[in-house]
Design a protein around this motif. Structure first.
Motif, mmCIF file in Angstrom:
data_model
loop_
_atom_site.group_PDB
_atom_site.id
_atom_site.type_symbol
_atom_site.label_atom_id
_atom_site.label_comp_id
_atom_site.label_asym_id
_atom_site.label_seq_id
_atom_site.Cartn_x
_atom_site.Cartn_y
_atom_site.Cartn_z
ATOM 1 N N ASP A 42 0.851 -1.186 0.000
ATOM 2 C CA ASP A 42 0.000 0.000 0.000
ATOM 3 C C ASP A 42 0.893 1.246 0.000
ATOM 4 O O ASP A 42 1.626 1.476 0.970
ATOM 5 C CB ASP A 42 -0.901 -0.006 1.233
ATOM 6 N N THR A 44 0.397 4.412 0.487
ATOM 7 C CA THR A 44 0.197 5.347 1.597
ATOM 8 C C THR A 44 0.852 4.829 2.868
ATOM 9 O O THR A 44 1.562 5.564 3.556
ATOM 10 C CB THR A 44 -1.307 5.590 1.831
ATOM 11 N N HIS A 45 0.615 3.553 3.185
ATOM 12 C CA HIS A 45 1.238 2.967 4.378
ATOM 13 C C HIS A 45 2.757 2.967 4.251
ATOM 14 O O HIS A 45 3.466 3.228 5.217
ATOM 15 C CB HIS A 45 0.747 1.545 4.611
ATOM 16 N N GLU A 47 4.644 5.042 2.539
ATOM 17 C CA GLU A 47 5.145 6.415 2.713
ATOM 18 C C GLU A 47 5.178 6.821 4.186
ATOM 19 O O GLU A 47 6.140 7.429 4.651
ATOM 20 C CB GLU A 47 4.277 7.390 1.911
#
Length: 153
Positions: A42, A44-45, A47
């Motif tokens: 993922d 976002t996770h 980052e």
């Protein structure tokens, strides 16, 4: 942070070392604590993990799959890894076994949203030092990265 003006710096002729003064207000860089492989599909996770890990003084190596992870560490030292157990393609579970073989002294941390005792046992059996359920608690992750946990392998 701004650079000092020229007139703030003492001019040295090179003849007398007493002409130099030490500046105590300059930024002192701390050494990098080590390279941490971050395997999270993922974006976002991944980052968020990278920002946290970099903020703690580590050098993050972010990748989105087990295949990318194997390529990323082919010619690079790894001190720790945060591996999502469930990845598309080759699983994070398989990756953890390979990482444990190649980096026996590294701290391996398995992570998953399916956080129960069975998952923790599965990660242990694959060579992980620790297991942390998602959503990740930053304090637990920081402690895990600082540990030299070796009781499982």
């Amino acid at each position: 942070m701004s650079l000092p003006n020229v007139e703030e710096l003492p001019i040295s002729t090179g003849h007398d070392s007493s002409e130099r003064t030490e500046r105590s207000d300059e930024l002192k860089l701390e050494p990098v604590r080590g390279a941490v492989l971050v395997v999270e599909d993922d974006p976002t996770h991944r980052e968020i993990l990278v920002e946290m890990i970099a903020g703690w003084g580590y050098e993050p190596l972010p990748v989105g799959s087990a295949e990318e992870a194997e390529f990323a560490v082919r010619n690079k030292r790894m001190d720790a890894a945060v591996v999502d157990v469930f990845l598309p393609g080759r699983s994070g579970a398989t990756l953890m076994s390979k990482l444990r073989e190649r980096f026996p002294q590294a701290v391996l941390i398995g992570v998953s949203a399916m956080s129960d005792a069975a998952m923790a046992r599965k990660c242990k059996g694959l060579g992980a030092d620790l297991f942390i359920g998602k959503p990740l608690n930053p304090e637990k992750l920081a402690e895990a990265l600082q540990s030299k946990h070796t009781s499982w392998h």
